[in-house]
Design a protein around this motif. Sequence first.
Motif, short mmCIF file in Angstrom:
data_model
loop_
_atom_site.label_atom_id
_atom_site.label_comp_id
_atom_site.label_asym_id
_atom_site.label_seq_id
_atom_site.Cartn_x
_atom_site.Cartn_y
_atom_site.Cartn_z
N LYS A 148 41.06 -16.42 73.04
CA LYS A 148 41.38 -17.85 72.88
C LYS A 148 42.16 -18.09 71.59
N TYR A 149 41.79 -17.37 70.53
CA TYR A 149 42.51 -17.49 69.27
C TYR A 149 43.97 -17.06 69.46
N LEU A 150 44.16 -15.93 70.16
CA LEU A 150 45.52 -15.44 70.40
C LEU A 150 46.32 -16.41 71.26
N MET A 151 45.65 -17.06 72.21
CA MET A 151 46.34 -18.06 73.04
C MET A 151 46.96 -19.14 72.15
N VAL A 152 46.16 -19.66 71.23
CA VAL A 152 46.64 -20.73 70.34
C VAL A 152 47.74 -20.19 69.42
N LEU A 153 47.54 -18.99 68.88
CA LEU A 153 48.54 -18.40 67.99
C LEU A 153 49.88 -18.24 68.70
N PHE A 154 49.87 -17.68 69.91
CA PHE A 154 51.13 -17.47 70.62
C PHE A 154 51.74 -18.79 71.10
N LEU A 184 53.67 -20.05 68.35
CA LEU A 184 54.90 -19.28 68.19
C LEU A 184 55.92 -19.56 69.30
N GLY A 185 55.61 -20.55 70.13
CA GLY A 185 56.58 -20.99 71.12
C GLY A 185 56.45 -20.36 72.50
N TYR A 186 55.40 -19.61 72.74
CA TYR A 186 55.19 -19.00 74.05
C TYR A 186 54.42 -19.93 74.97
N LEU A 187 54.75 -19.88 76.25
CA LEU A 187 53.91 -20.47 77.28
C LEU A 187 52.85 -19.41 77.55
N VAL A 188 51.58 -19.76 77.42
CA VAL A 188 50.51 -18.77 77.49
C VAL A 188 49.56 -19.09 78.64
N LEU A 194 49.18 -8.11 62.71
CA LEU A 194 48.56 -9.37 63.13
C LEU A 194 48.40 -10.31 61.94
N MET A 195 47.97 -9.78 60.79
CA MET A 195 47.84 -10.62 59.59
C MET A 195 49.19 -11.20 59.20
N ASP A 196 50.24 -10.40 59.27
CA ASP A 196 51.59 -10.89 58.94
C ASP A 196 52.01 -12.02 59.88
N ILE A 197 51.73 -11.86 61.18
CA ILE A 197 52.07 -12.90 62.16
C ILE A 197 51.30 -14.18 61.87
N ILE A 198 50.01 -14.05 61.58
CA ILE A 198 49.17 -15.23 61.30
C ILE A 198 49.67 -15.95 60.06
N ILE A 199 49.94 -15.19 58.99
CA ILE A 199 50.40 -15.80 57.73
C ILE A 199 51.75 -16.47 57.92
N SER A 200 52.66 -15.81 58.64
CA SER A 200 53.98 -16.39 58.91
C SER A 200 53.85 -17.68 59.71
N ASN A 201 52.96 -17.69 60.69
CA ASN A 201 52.74 -18.88 61.50
C ASN A 201 52.19 -20.03 60.65
N LYS A 202 51.26 -19.71 59.76
CA LYS A 202 50.69 -20.75 58.89
C LYS A 202 51.77 -21.34 57.97
N LYS A 203 52.64 -20.47 57.46
CA LYS A 203 53.71 -20.95 56.58
C LYS A 203 54.69 -21.83 57.34
#
Length: 193
Positions: free
Chosen positions: A83-89, A92-96, A178-187
């Motif tokens: 569920k966390y990954l669903m929200v993250l993606f 990031l602009g994905y249809l999940v 994954l940490m890099d993706i999360i941090i980039s998304n937060k920024k």
Amino acid sequence: MVKKMARRKKQNPIEELIGILFVMIVLGVYYLNKSWGIAFSVGIIYIVGVIIIFILIETIRKAKLRESGIEEIDNMTGIQFEKYLMVLFQDLGYLVKSTPKTGDFGADLILQKDKRKVVVQAKRYKKNVGIKAVQEVTSAIKYYNANEAWVVTNSFFTKAAIELSESNHITLIHRDKLMDIIISNKKQKKMSK
């Protein structure tokens, strides 16, 4: 009584390199100055510098852990991680879309963006993810008519999993990525506010 043989602790290659450099520096300075006092003084300065570098690296690593929230992910269940990954993606602009919890044919999530379809196997593990996850998501590509396949984990991958992923063109997203993706998304979220 069976006696256990003592195993020698495997030396970290970086520690070995630091030790070799220390010896080379001390001997090199002694060779140039013919003074053990100067040689050991330079050696001590070298060791202090190495300690400072390690402290800085550890401080940066801990800040990255805090900023990413990966330690919270480490305490999630597998379903919470999906569920966390669903929200993250989605961020990031994905249809999940999520797949059924049983009979998912090797994919937990299906991502779509820019005419790309990606099947994702999510693995929230305490140990390294093995070859089975790569095999599962590889089979999901054809079933879901996907262009790509990813395995995403809060951990890392075994050597066998990495080898199989490379030969099947599967993207592995390990803990650091994954940490890099999360941090980039937060920024990005902060910038868009």
